[in-house]
Design a protein around this motif. Structure first.
Motif, short mmCIF file in Angstrom:
data_model
loop_
_atom_site.label_atom_id
_atom_site.label_comp_id
_atom_site.label_asym_id
_atom_site.label_seq_id
_atom_site.Cartn_x
_atom_site.Cartn_y
_atom_site.Cartn_z
N GLN A 118 0.82 -1.18 0.00
CA GLN A 118 0.00 0.00 0.00
C GLN A 118 0.87 1.25 0.00
OE1 GLN A 118 -2.56 -0.33 3.35
NE2 GLN A 118 -3.64 -2.12 2.56
N MET A 119 0.34 2.32 -0.63
CA MET A 119 1.07 3.58 -0.67
C MET A 119 1.10 4.21 0.71
SD MET A 119 1.90 3.44 -3.70
CE MET A 119 1.40 2.76 -5.26
N PRO A 120 2.20 4.86 1.07
CA PRO A 120 2.27 5.49 2.39
C PRO A 120 1.40 6.74 2.44
CG PRO A 120 4.18 6.09 1.09
CD PRO A 120 3.42 5.06 0.29
N GLN A 121 0.91 7.04 3.62
CA GLN A 121 0.27 8.32 3.81
C GLN A 121 1.35 9.38 3.69
OE1 GLN A 121 -1.60 8.01 7.65
NE2 GLN A 121 -3.52 7.34 6.75
N THR A 122 1.07 10.45 2.95
CA THR A 122 2.08 11.49 2.76
C THR A 122 1.53 12.84 3.16
OG1 THR A 122 1.39 11.73 0.45
CG2 THR A 122 3.25 10.26 0.91
N GLU A 123 2.43 13.76 3.43
CA GLU A 123 2.07 15.10 3.86
C GLU A 123 2.68 16.11 2.92
OE1 GLU A 123 3.09 15.53 8.10
OE2 GLU A 123 3.62 13.42 8.00
N GLU A 124 1.98 17.16 2.67
CA GLU A 124 2.49 18.20 1.79
C GLU A 124 3.78 18.77 2.38
OE1 GLU A 124 1.11 22.33 -0.45
OE2 GLU A 124 -0.26 21.28 0.91
N GLY A 125 4.83 18.84 1.55
CA GLY A 125 6.10 19.38 2.00
C GLY A 125 7.01 18.37 2.66
N TYR A 126 6.60 17.09 2.66
CA TYR A 126 7.41 16.04 3.30
C TYR A 126 7.48 14.81 2.39
CZ TYR A 126 7.21 18.58 7.74
OH TYR A 126 7.34 19.52 8.71
N ALA A 127 8.58 14.06 2.53
CA ALA A 127 8.71 12.74 1.93
C ALA A 127 8.57 11.74 3.07
CB ALA A 127 10.07 12.59 1.25
N THR A 128 7.65 10.80 2.92
CA THR A 128 7.29 9.90 4.01
C THR A 128 7.86 8.50 3.81
OG1 THR A 128 5.24 11.11 4.42
CG2 THR A 128 5.35 8.86 5.26
N ASP A 129 8.52 8.00 4.85
CA ASP A 129 9.02 6.63 4.91
C ASP A 129 8.07 5.88 5.84
OD1 ASP A 129 10.32 4.28 5.59
OD2 ASP A 129 12.28 5.19 5.91
N ALA A 130 7.12 5.14 5.26
CA ALA A 130 6.07 4.51 6.06
C ALA A 130 6.61 3.45 7.00
CB ALA A 130 5.00 3.91 5.14
N ALA A 131 7.58 2.66 6.53
CA ALA A 131 8.13 1.59 7.37
C ALA A 131 8.81 2.16 8.60
CB ALA A 131 9.11 0.74 6.57
N SER A 132 9.56 3.25 8.42
CA SER A 132 10.28 3.86 9.53
C SER A 132 9.40 4.75 10.39
CB SER A 132 11.47 4.68 9.00
OG SER A 132 12.36 3.86 8.27
N GLY A 133 8.24 5.16 9.85
CA GLY A 133 7.34 6.01 10.60
C GLY A 133 7.79 7.45 10.69
N ILE A 134 8.54 7.93 9.65
CA ILE A 134 9.04 9.30 9.69
C ILE A 134 8.71 10.03 8.40
CG2 ILE A 134 10.94 8.72 11.25
CD1 ILE A 134 12.81 8.94 8.76
N SER A 135 8.75 11.36 8.48
CA SER A 135 8.61 12.23 7.32
C SER A 135 9.80 13.18 7.28
CB SER A 135 7.30 13.01 7.36
OG SER A 135 6.19 12.16 7.17
N ILE A 136 10.40 13.31 6.09
CA ILE A 136 11.57 14.17 5.89
C ILE A 136 11.11 15.44 5.20
CG2 ILE A 136 13.85 14.34 4.81
CD1 ILE A 136 13.91 11.27 4.73
N PRO A 137 11.46 16.63 5.70
CA PRO A 137 11.04 17.86 5.06
C PRO A 137 11.68 18.03 3.68
CG PRO A 137 12.65 18.34 6.76
CD PRO A 137 12.31 16.88 6.89
N VAL A 138 10.91 18.56 2.75
CA VAL A 138 11.41 18.82 1.39
C VAL A 138 11.68 20.32 1.27
CG1 VAL A 138 10.97 18.57 -1.07
CG2 VAL A 138 9.99 16.91 0.54
N PRO A 139 12.96 20.74 1.27
CA PRO A 139 13.25 22.18 1.15
C PRO A 139 12.75 22.74 -0.17
CG PRO A 139 15.19 20.94 1.89
CD PRO A 139 14.18 19.93 1.43
N ASP A 140 12.57 24.04 -0.22
CA ASP A 140 12.14 24.70 -1.45
C ASP A 140 13.10 24.38 -2.59
OD1 ASP A 140 10.05 25.84 -0.09
OD2 ASP A 140 11.02 27.80 0.18
N GLY A 141 12.55 23.99 -3.72
CA GLY A 141 13.37 23.68 -4.88
C GLY A 141 13.87 22.25 -4.94
N TRP A 142 13.65 21.47 -3.88
CA TRP A 142 14.07 20.07 -3.84
C TRP A 142 12.92 19.18 -4.30
CZ3 TRP A 142 18.28 17.83 -0.47
CH2 TRP A 142 19.27 18.78 -0.16
#
Length: 303
Positions: A118-142
């Motif tokens: 299944q696709m991970p739940q994602t948040e605007e402005g973040y890249a989500t690693d569902a297995a690890s349970g974390i979201s990494i911020p996506v800086p402007d332009g990245w």
């Protein structure tokens, strides 16, 4: 499980339905605290996200600060902020249509898929690693890339110095469960210290950069990430060809699976067009527990 069932790995009976289904160890009489990602899941997906992370749907391998797309054994193509497998194909991100779900959300997981597909739940402005349970911020332009197992952010595509048919990136930050990276460690410090060499070799290795001639440790110490006590190690590496680089391995317990360590690998070129190291620190501070993972969330900050 009954008392007649022999010890072994079995689907976790406490799985919440969020993220991929893990296996829990049955010791013959009770469930233990030991969890793992099913090896068949890791092998089937055959992905390397960022610096040699063998975990997802697309196959990515780190080159310099980021990654280049190698391909997908399943025949399905997902997007990557890295390089195309051939010059005729454009770089693609896991997360664009047909991919694993991007920083602004992905496709629906679809009926009949198993939890680990299944696709991970994602948040605007973040890249989500569902297995690890974390979201990494996506800086402007990245560009952000989310996944059921693993996630990453990259910036600054350019032709790789050792093979201009492939595309490197100036900076990349990637996450995955430590087990998927085959990092054998029980503490965050041990995991970071064990991973940094492999991270450096995968990021600035022989094929693209001619290998690493020397390295210098710039930083090591405790950090707090997503509310968890972790540890990081940062090197400066000197290569034979192309730009030198900074690599960092960061490890900390998953915020929603306490028995699982998460490893975050980073690589930044040393180049005027590459992001400053302060951006890496900002990304680390911004890592948080993924929405819906079930525990109290919190941004990461240096200790």
């Amino acid at each position: 499980m009954t008392q007649t069932t022999p010890p072994g790995w079995h689907p976790d009976p406490g799985h919440s339905g969020i993220g991929p289904l893990q296996e829990r160890w049955w010791d013959g009489s009770r469930w233990t605290d030991q969890l793992r990602i099913p090896p068949a899941t890791v092998r089937r997906r055959r992905i390397r996200i960022g610096a040699g992370i063998a975990v997802g749907i697309v196959v990515l391998a780190a080159v310099g600060g980021g990654a280049y797309l190698l391909g997908d054994s399943s025949g399905d193509r997902t997007d990557s902020s890295a390089a195309a497998p051939a010059p005729s194909e454009s770089p693609r991100l896991p997360g664009a249509p047909g991919g694993e779900g991007g920083q602004n959300g992905g496709q629906d997981g679809g009926e009949g898929q198993s939890p680990d597909q299944q696709m991970p739940q994602t948040e605007e402005g973040y890249a989500t690693d569902a297995a690890s349970g974390i979201s990494i911020p996506v800086p402007d332009g990245w560009k952000g890339q989310s996944g059921a197992i693993g996630a990453g952010v990259t910036t600054g595509e350019y032709a790789c110095p050792g093979d201009d048919a492939q595309t490197c990136v100036r900076g990349g930050v990637f996450s995955a469960p430590a087990q998927a990276l085959k990092v054998e460690a029980t503490t965050a410090k041990a995991a970071a210290e064990a991973d940094i060499k492999a991270n450096a070799e995968e990021s600035y290795g022989e094929k693209i950069y001619g290998g690493i001639t020397s390295h210098e440790e710039l930083k090591s110490g405790a950090v707090t990430v997503a509310g968890q006590k972790g540890y990081l190690v940062r090197w400066k590496v000197v290569t034979k060809n192309g730009d030198d680089g900074y690599v960092e391995s960061l490890a900390f317990p998953s915020p929603n699976v306490k028995s699982m360590l998460v490893v975050v690998r980073s690589g930044f070129d040393i180049n005027a067009e590459a992001p400053k190291l302060s951006v890496l620190d900002d990304i680390t501070k911004g890592i948080k527990e993924a929405e819906g993972s079930g525990s109290a969330s919190g941004s990461g900050e240096t200790a």
